[in-house]
Structures are given as C-alpha cells and as structure tokens.
Design a protein around this motif. Structure first.
Motif, PDB file in Angstrom:
ATOM      1  N   ARG A   1      47.387  72.717  70.420  1.00 26.18           N
ATOM      2  CA  ARG A   1      47.928  73.036  69.087  1.00 26.18           C
ATOM      3  C   ARG A   1      48.434  74.473  69.139  1.00 26.18           C
ATOM      4  NH1 ARG A   1      43.759  72.187  66.549  1.00 26.18           N
ATOM      5  NH2 ARG A   1      43.999  70.086  65.726  1.00 26.18           N
ATOM      6  N   GLU A   2      49.710  74.610  69.462  1.00 25.00           N
ATOM      7  CA  GLU A   2      50.279  75.949  69.629  1.00 25.00           C
ATOM      8  C   GLU A   2      50.900  76.447  68.335  1.00 25.00           C
ATOM      9  OE1 GLU A   2      51.860  77.362  73.272  1.00 25.00           O
ATOM     10  OE2 GLU A   2      52.012  75.330  74.078  1.00 25.00           O
ATOM     11  N   LEU A   3      51.036  77.759  68.256  1.00 23.07           N
ATOM     12  CA  LEU A   3      51.641  78.357  67.071  1.00 23.07           C
ATOM     13  C   LEU A   3      53.142  78.478  67.291  1.00 23.07           C
ATOM     14  CD1 LEU A   3      50.281  80.609  64.602  1.00 23.07           C
ATOM     15  CD2 LEU A   3      52.260  81.627  65.695  1.00 23.07           C
TER      16      LEU A   3
ATOM     17  N   GLU B   1      48.528  68.423  63.103  1.00 21.39           N
ATOM     18  CA  GLU B   1      49.155  69.751  63.096  1.00 21.39           C
ATOM     19  C   GLU B   1      48.579  70.598  61.963  1.00 21.39           C
ATOM     20  OE1 GLU B   1      53.400  69.212  63.303  1.00 21.39           O
ATOM     21  OE2 GLU B   1      53.340  68.974  65.476  1.00 21.39           O
TER      22      GLU B   1
ATOM     23  N   TYR C   1      42.653  80.889  61.826  1.00 19.40           N
ATOM     24  CA  TYR C   1      42.925  79.488  61.487  1.00 19.40           C
ATOM     25  C   TYR C   1      42.781  79.298  59.979  1.00 19.40           C
ATOM     26  CZ  TYR C   1      37.787  79.178  61.506  1.00 19.40           C
ATOM     27  OH  TYR C   1      36.462  79.376  61.261  1.00 19.40           O
TER      28      TYR C   1
ATOM     29  N   GLY D   1      47.897  80.172  68.929  1.00 21.75           N
ATOM     30  CA  GLY D   1      47.605  78.805  68.512  1.00 21.75           C
ATOM     31  C   GLY D   1      46.107  78.584  68.476  1.00 21.75           C
TER      32      GLY D   1
ATOM     33  N   TYR E   1      51.907  75.077  63.077  1.00 20.89           N
ATOM     34  CA  TYR E   1      51.360  74.580  64.346  1.00 20.89           C
ATOM     35  C   TYR E   1      52.270  73.492  64.908  1.00 20.89           C
ATOM     36  CZ  TYR E   1      46.923  77.001  63.479  1.00 20.89           C
ATOM     37  OH  TYR E   1      45.966  77.955  63.281  1.00 20.89           O
TER      38      TYR E   1
END
Length: 618
Positions: A174-176, A145, A258, A198, A150
């Motif tokens: 890997r979503e936000l 994560e 990111y 994400g 995340y």
C-alpha cells in the motif's frame, strides 16, 4: 552481425567478406603510400588514380564479390555450406542463455487421474491460483486502499508458511501516491514533510473465495491485521515503486503515519535512512541539487534531520549498479515483521560469439544473460544488499573484483529470506522464447524449422493473448515433495495441441534447475486454445455467460492455467463478474477441464468433484 542464416560469421563472411577486408587493408596501405609519393613528387595524378582504385576495389571486394558468392554459390547449397555455422550458432546460443542446462524428461499426460490422485496432492490443489493479478488489483484497490492517496501498484506472487502449511499467496504494497492528494491540499510542506511514506500491505491466498466472490484477506487494514506468524511490525514504506519525490524526516513537524477514523496518526522517523541535512552548508548544497530555495529557508529542518531521495527502486538501483540490468517487477517480502523488496538483477552482454540476439524495443539488445544477483532493499531505511546467485558467471566475477565487498555470496543472505527467493519471470521468459527454436540441436532440423514451438494462446477478458508463465506449488513427476515452480506450456507453431511444458524450480535446494517435460509425439494433448473452444461450446457455460452479460454486467474470463497433477494435466479457468457501475470484479465460477470432462462450479473443490465424480475435495 548476421549475413548468413543465423547470427555470427557465416560462409560468405568467412570466405568472401573477411578476405576482402584483409585485401582492403593492404590496398589502404598502398593508397596511403601513393598519396605520400604524390605529395613528395608534387604530382596529383598518381594520388587520384590510387584513390579511385581504392574505392573501386572497396566496392568490388566489399559488396559485389560477397553478394555474388552469397547469391550464386551459397544460396543453392545453403544447408551444406552453412551447417558448420549453424552448429556454432546452436551451441553458442544454448550456452549464452543457459539452455544446455535444461533437463529433458518424458511426460505421459495420462487420462487415468482419479479423485484419489487429486486428494494425494493437497498442496497442489489447495494452491491452484483462481485469482488473476489484474482483477485482484482492482479488488484490492476497492477493498483496501482506504484513502485516495494510497495506491496498490501491482500484485506479486510468493509463498509463506501459514499455520504450518505452505501457502501460495498474492500480495501488494500500500504505497503513497502523492498525485492522488486533492490539489487544494498539495503544498510544499505536505509533499516533502507530511506525506512521506506508504503503509502496510494486503495479502490473500490464491485459492480462497468468500461467498461474495471476494478474496479472503490474510493481511488487511490500517494498522495491519494479520494472523499469527505474519505480523507487520514495521509497516512504513519509504522506498518503493511509487516513491518518486524527495522527503525530509526527523524534522520539526511530525509525519502523517496513517488515517485513524476522523483523526490521523502521526509519527517521527526512527531509522537511519537518507542523508543528514542538519547544517546550513548541507541545506545550501541540497537547495542547489534540487533547485529548491525552500530547503534553505525552511524552519522545520533541524540538526538531526535527514533527506531521503532516489527512493523509487528502479532509479535507486540504476544509480547504484548501472552495469546490471534490473528486473522491472520488484516483489515485496514480509520477513520478521519488516517489509523488504526483492529485485532480480541480470548481467547481459551483446558480445557472445555466435549467440542469437534478443532485441529490446528495437534498441541494441543482448545475446548473453545470467540472473547473477538478488538485490534486497529495505522499504524503511533504503538499505541495499547484493547477493550473488550465479557465482559461475564471469561478468559478475569481474564486477565483484572491481567493487570488492559489494557483492556477497548467497550464504550471507538472512535465512528467512531464502524461502522467498524465486526464479524470475523476466529471465525465464527470455530463455523460453529462445528455447522455442533452440531445443532443436540437429542443424538440418534447425535449418528447416521442422519442430518450432510457440507460446500457447488463451482468451482473457474476451481478447486473445499469448499465455504467460505463472508460479505454481506442485509435485514434479517423480518427486515426493511439493515445491514452488514457474511454468509455461508450449505448442507447435501454427497448431493448438500442447507439445511440452517447461518448469523452473524456485526452492533453495533445487533453485535454478530447469526441466522440460515432453509429451508423446503420437498422442493428442489439448492446448489452451482448444480448451477455450470447448468451454465456448459447452451449452451450460455459454448460456450462463450470455445471461450474465445481459444484466448490466461484464463477464471476465481469467487466465487459463495448465496444472500438472501426477502424470496428468488439469485445466482451470476462473470466471469473474463485474457490474458496469463497479470497479470490483467478483469471482463467481471456476471452470475445470480434464480429459473429456468439463465442469463450472462456484468453487474449485466443487468443480473438481464434478469432473472426477468424487466427494468433496478434502
């Protein structure tokens, strides 16, 4: 309705209730005429008598008479009188759920499998899933994560060609999750302009364990690091399972892309997702729509700015195709560097004659289902494509004619996506649930419930639960090539021995074909619960589990898998160890059982070698 032994019209309905309704229709007309006569003649006596008679006859013909017929004529002779209706129910249900298409084959379940047979099925053995979704989700979270904002929402199973080999993998987006951002950093600008998407995914093979008991990651880190052929060129996830707020892109401020060490990387959206919001009039309209005056006042919005909303997949699709029932578990697919979501959609109805009903959470359910549509949603720009996977379904034919151009044939799906289409668990589980009773086609056998089946039960993390269907790469008996299938075993009701297993084929050539493999009736085939009991009784295994449990750790017994190899069955169960202070389960042992042999070793290869007394598995 269902007033007889099964759903639909029964003997009492046809011979008492329906004639009663017909008679009451005539009585109703006569009562109306009597009331009209009373009004014309100015007398109420005739009208009152007519209304009284109406209600009396309604009780006699609608309630009392059908009850008498049911209790004193049908019940003592139920099988004989209800047989024609049982036949209609069996035929209707099998058609409505596609059960009549299931091909039945014998399965010997022999005890003659050797190490040579294991080696002859490398694709099956090399793709046995020793990782379960729940422990793996925790492990992904701890390892990958990377930042608290995340989230890995769930783990999906798929297959990819990697280095020229077909590999079954588990992967997660890997979503936000904006809610995980510290409250002091939560601001209107951060939510709608900065934290917009994400980033990337994690992927690991189902069968590989490192020396530390962790998964080997095929795709990991930020930016994504991946082996050749699996590059992630467009890792941003603007549309997904956790994206539930609206965001603005191409604005006067750059978006957070990111984390990069102590710094952050920023980006400006380069796609065409969302809706233009450049003009003052549009800003005003969206301020009204979202009840948010800040949109109108914001200086960040420019002429080329766009707003993305309805980004959560379930919400997006329910607005676009409210007449389709979408599967609650979308899965992520990496194709040619882009991240796409695949969602299965169903046409359902509760109007199929004589078919048995599936009740959902005590709501009105359905009694007809087809997996008619495969939906593809682009995670970057939200573009949605609909492909018809069951063109023979009359409901999707009707919808297709109502909305011309929306639904495309499967041939129009990009070639690279075809190999990731899979038979949906949601549909398979409904069919398997119905098939437990409706494999019986003889009305007498069906009426007596002589051969009812049920899902086996297994131990998971100390709790008993029904066994769930699972994906597997294997060679079906008699087939030359390994393929991706969905599988579920059955046991007879109130017994633990296994009676059969059902497979749904997922690969493009044979997609959608269901095959039932039935075991010989005279042969005892161990079911999952019996295998669990044998694991409990093995002194070496129970001693180690007890020892580990005392040392401040928790032992998690994973899903028991039944793996058909050649015409035999091998049982595999992973064992995880989780320290009480850690959220990261480690895979420490794999248990293999075959015939009367059982072994527990650090890897599947070693356990197979022990059980089959052979050398290391190639």
């Amino acid at each position: 309705g269902s007033n007889g032994v099964v759903h639909g019209v029964g003997y009492t309905d046809e011979h008492a209730r329906l004639p009663g309704y017909a008679a009451m229709a005539v009585v109703g007309i006569a009562t109306a005429a009597a009331l009209l006569f009373s009004i014309v003649r100015g007398t109420s006596k005739v009208g009152l008598v007519a209304v009284g008679l109406y209600f009396l006859l309604r009780f006699l013909l609608g309630n009392l008479w059908p009850g008498i017929v049911q209790d004193y004529h049908v019940k003592p002779n139920e099988l004989e009188l209800e047989t024609p209706y049982l036949v209609r129910n069996i035929e209707g249900t099998r058609t409505a759920y596609g059960l009549g298409e299931i091909e039945v084959r014998p399965f010997d379940a022999s005890s003659e499998l050797t190490m040579e047979g294991i080696r002859d099925n490398p694709l099956t053995v090399n793709n046995v899933r020793v990782w379960d979704t729940r422990p793996l989700l925790s492990t992904y979270g701890q390892l990958q994560e990377i930042r608290l904002y995340y989230d890995f929402h769930d783990v999906d199973v798929d297959r990819y060609m990697i280095d020229g080999q077909l590999r079954q993998v588990m992967l997660s987006a890997r979503e936000l999750n904006y809610r995980n951002i510290p409250s002091q950093a939560q601001s209107w600008v951060n939510e709608h302009f900065q934290y917009t998407h994400g980033y990337g995914m994690t992927m690991s093979p189902v069968n590989v364990v490192t020396e530390e008991g962790l998964p080997e990651l095929f795709i990991k880190d930020i930016p994504p690091v991946a082996p050749t052929g699996l590059e992630v060129d467009r890792p941003e996830i603007y549309y997904g399972e956790l994206t539930d707020s609206y965001v603005f892109v191409k604005t006067g401020t750059e978006e957070f892309d990111y984390p990069m060490g102590e710094e952050n990387a920023y980006v400006t959206y380069a796609g065409d997702g969302g809706v233009g919001i450049g003009s003052t009039f549009k800003k005003f309209l969206f301020s009204l729509y979202f009840s948010d005056l800040d949109i109108l006042l914001s200086q960040y919005l420019k002429e080329e700015s766009r707003v993305m909303f309805r980004r959560e997949l379930g919400d997006r699709l329910s607005r676009l195709v409210p007449f389709l029932k979408t599967d609650p578990d979308p899965y992520l697919v990496l194709v040619e560097g882009r991240l796409l979501w695949m969602v299965d959609a169903y046409t359902v109805s509760d109007r199929y004659p004589y078919s048995e009903n599936v009740n959902e959470n005590k709501r009105r359910g359905f009694n007809y289902i087809r997996n008619s549509v495969k939906i593809v949603v682009d995670a970057y720009d939200g573009r949605v494509s609909f492909y018809v996977s069951d063109p023979e379904d009359p409901l999707i034919q009707a919808y297709g004619s109502v909305f011309p151009g929306v639904f495309q044939p499967m041939e129009a799906m990009p070639e690279a996506l075809h190999s990731h289409v899979r038979y949906p668990v949601g549909m398979f589980d409904v069919q398997a649930n119905m098939f437990r009773a409706y494999h019986m086609t003889d009305p007498t056998v069906f009426y007596n419930k002589e051969d009812m089946w049920e899902n086996p039960r297994e131990l998971y993390s100390g709790m008993e639960q029904p066994m769930q269907s699972y994906y597997l790469i294997m060679k079906l008996p008699g087939s030359d090539e390994a393929e991706f299938i969905l599988l579920l075993p059955f046991v007879p009701t109130s017994k633990d021995n296994m009676i059969s297993w059902l497979a749904a084929r997922c690969d493009p050539k044979t997609y959608g074909k269901l095959v039932l493999y039935q075991f010989p009736k005279q042969k005892l085939i161990y079911g999952p619960r019996q295998i669990e009991a044998r694991i409990d009784q093995d002194p070496a295994i129970s001693e180690l589990i007890t020892l580990w449990s005392q040392a401040g750790s928790r032992v998690v017994r994973g899903n028991l898998l039944v793996i058909p190899i050649e015409d035999s069955l091998v049982y595999v169960e992973p064992l995880y160890l989780q320290a009480e202070s850690s959220q990261m389960p480690e895979l420490k042992r794999v248990i293999v059982s075959y015939d009367n042999q059982i072994a527990m070793k650090p890897t599947l290869d070693e356990a197979l070698a022990e059980v089959f007394k052979g050398a290391e598995v190639a």
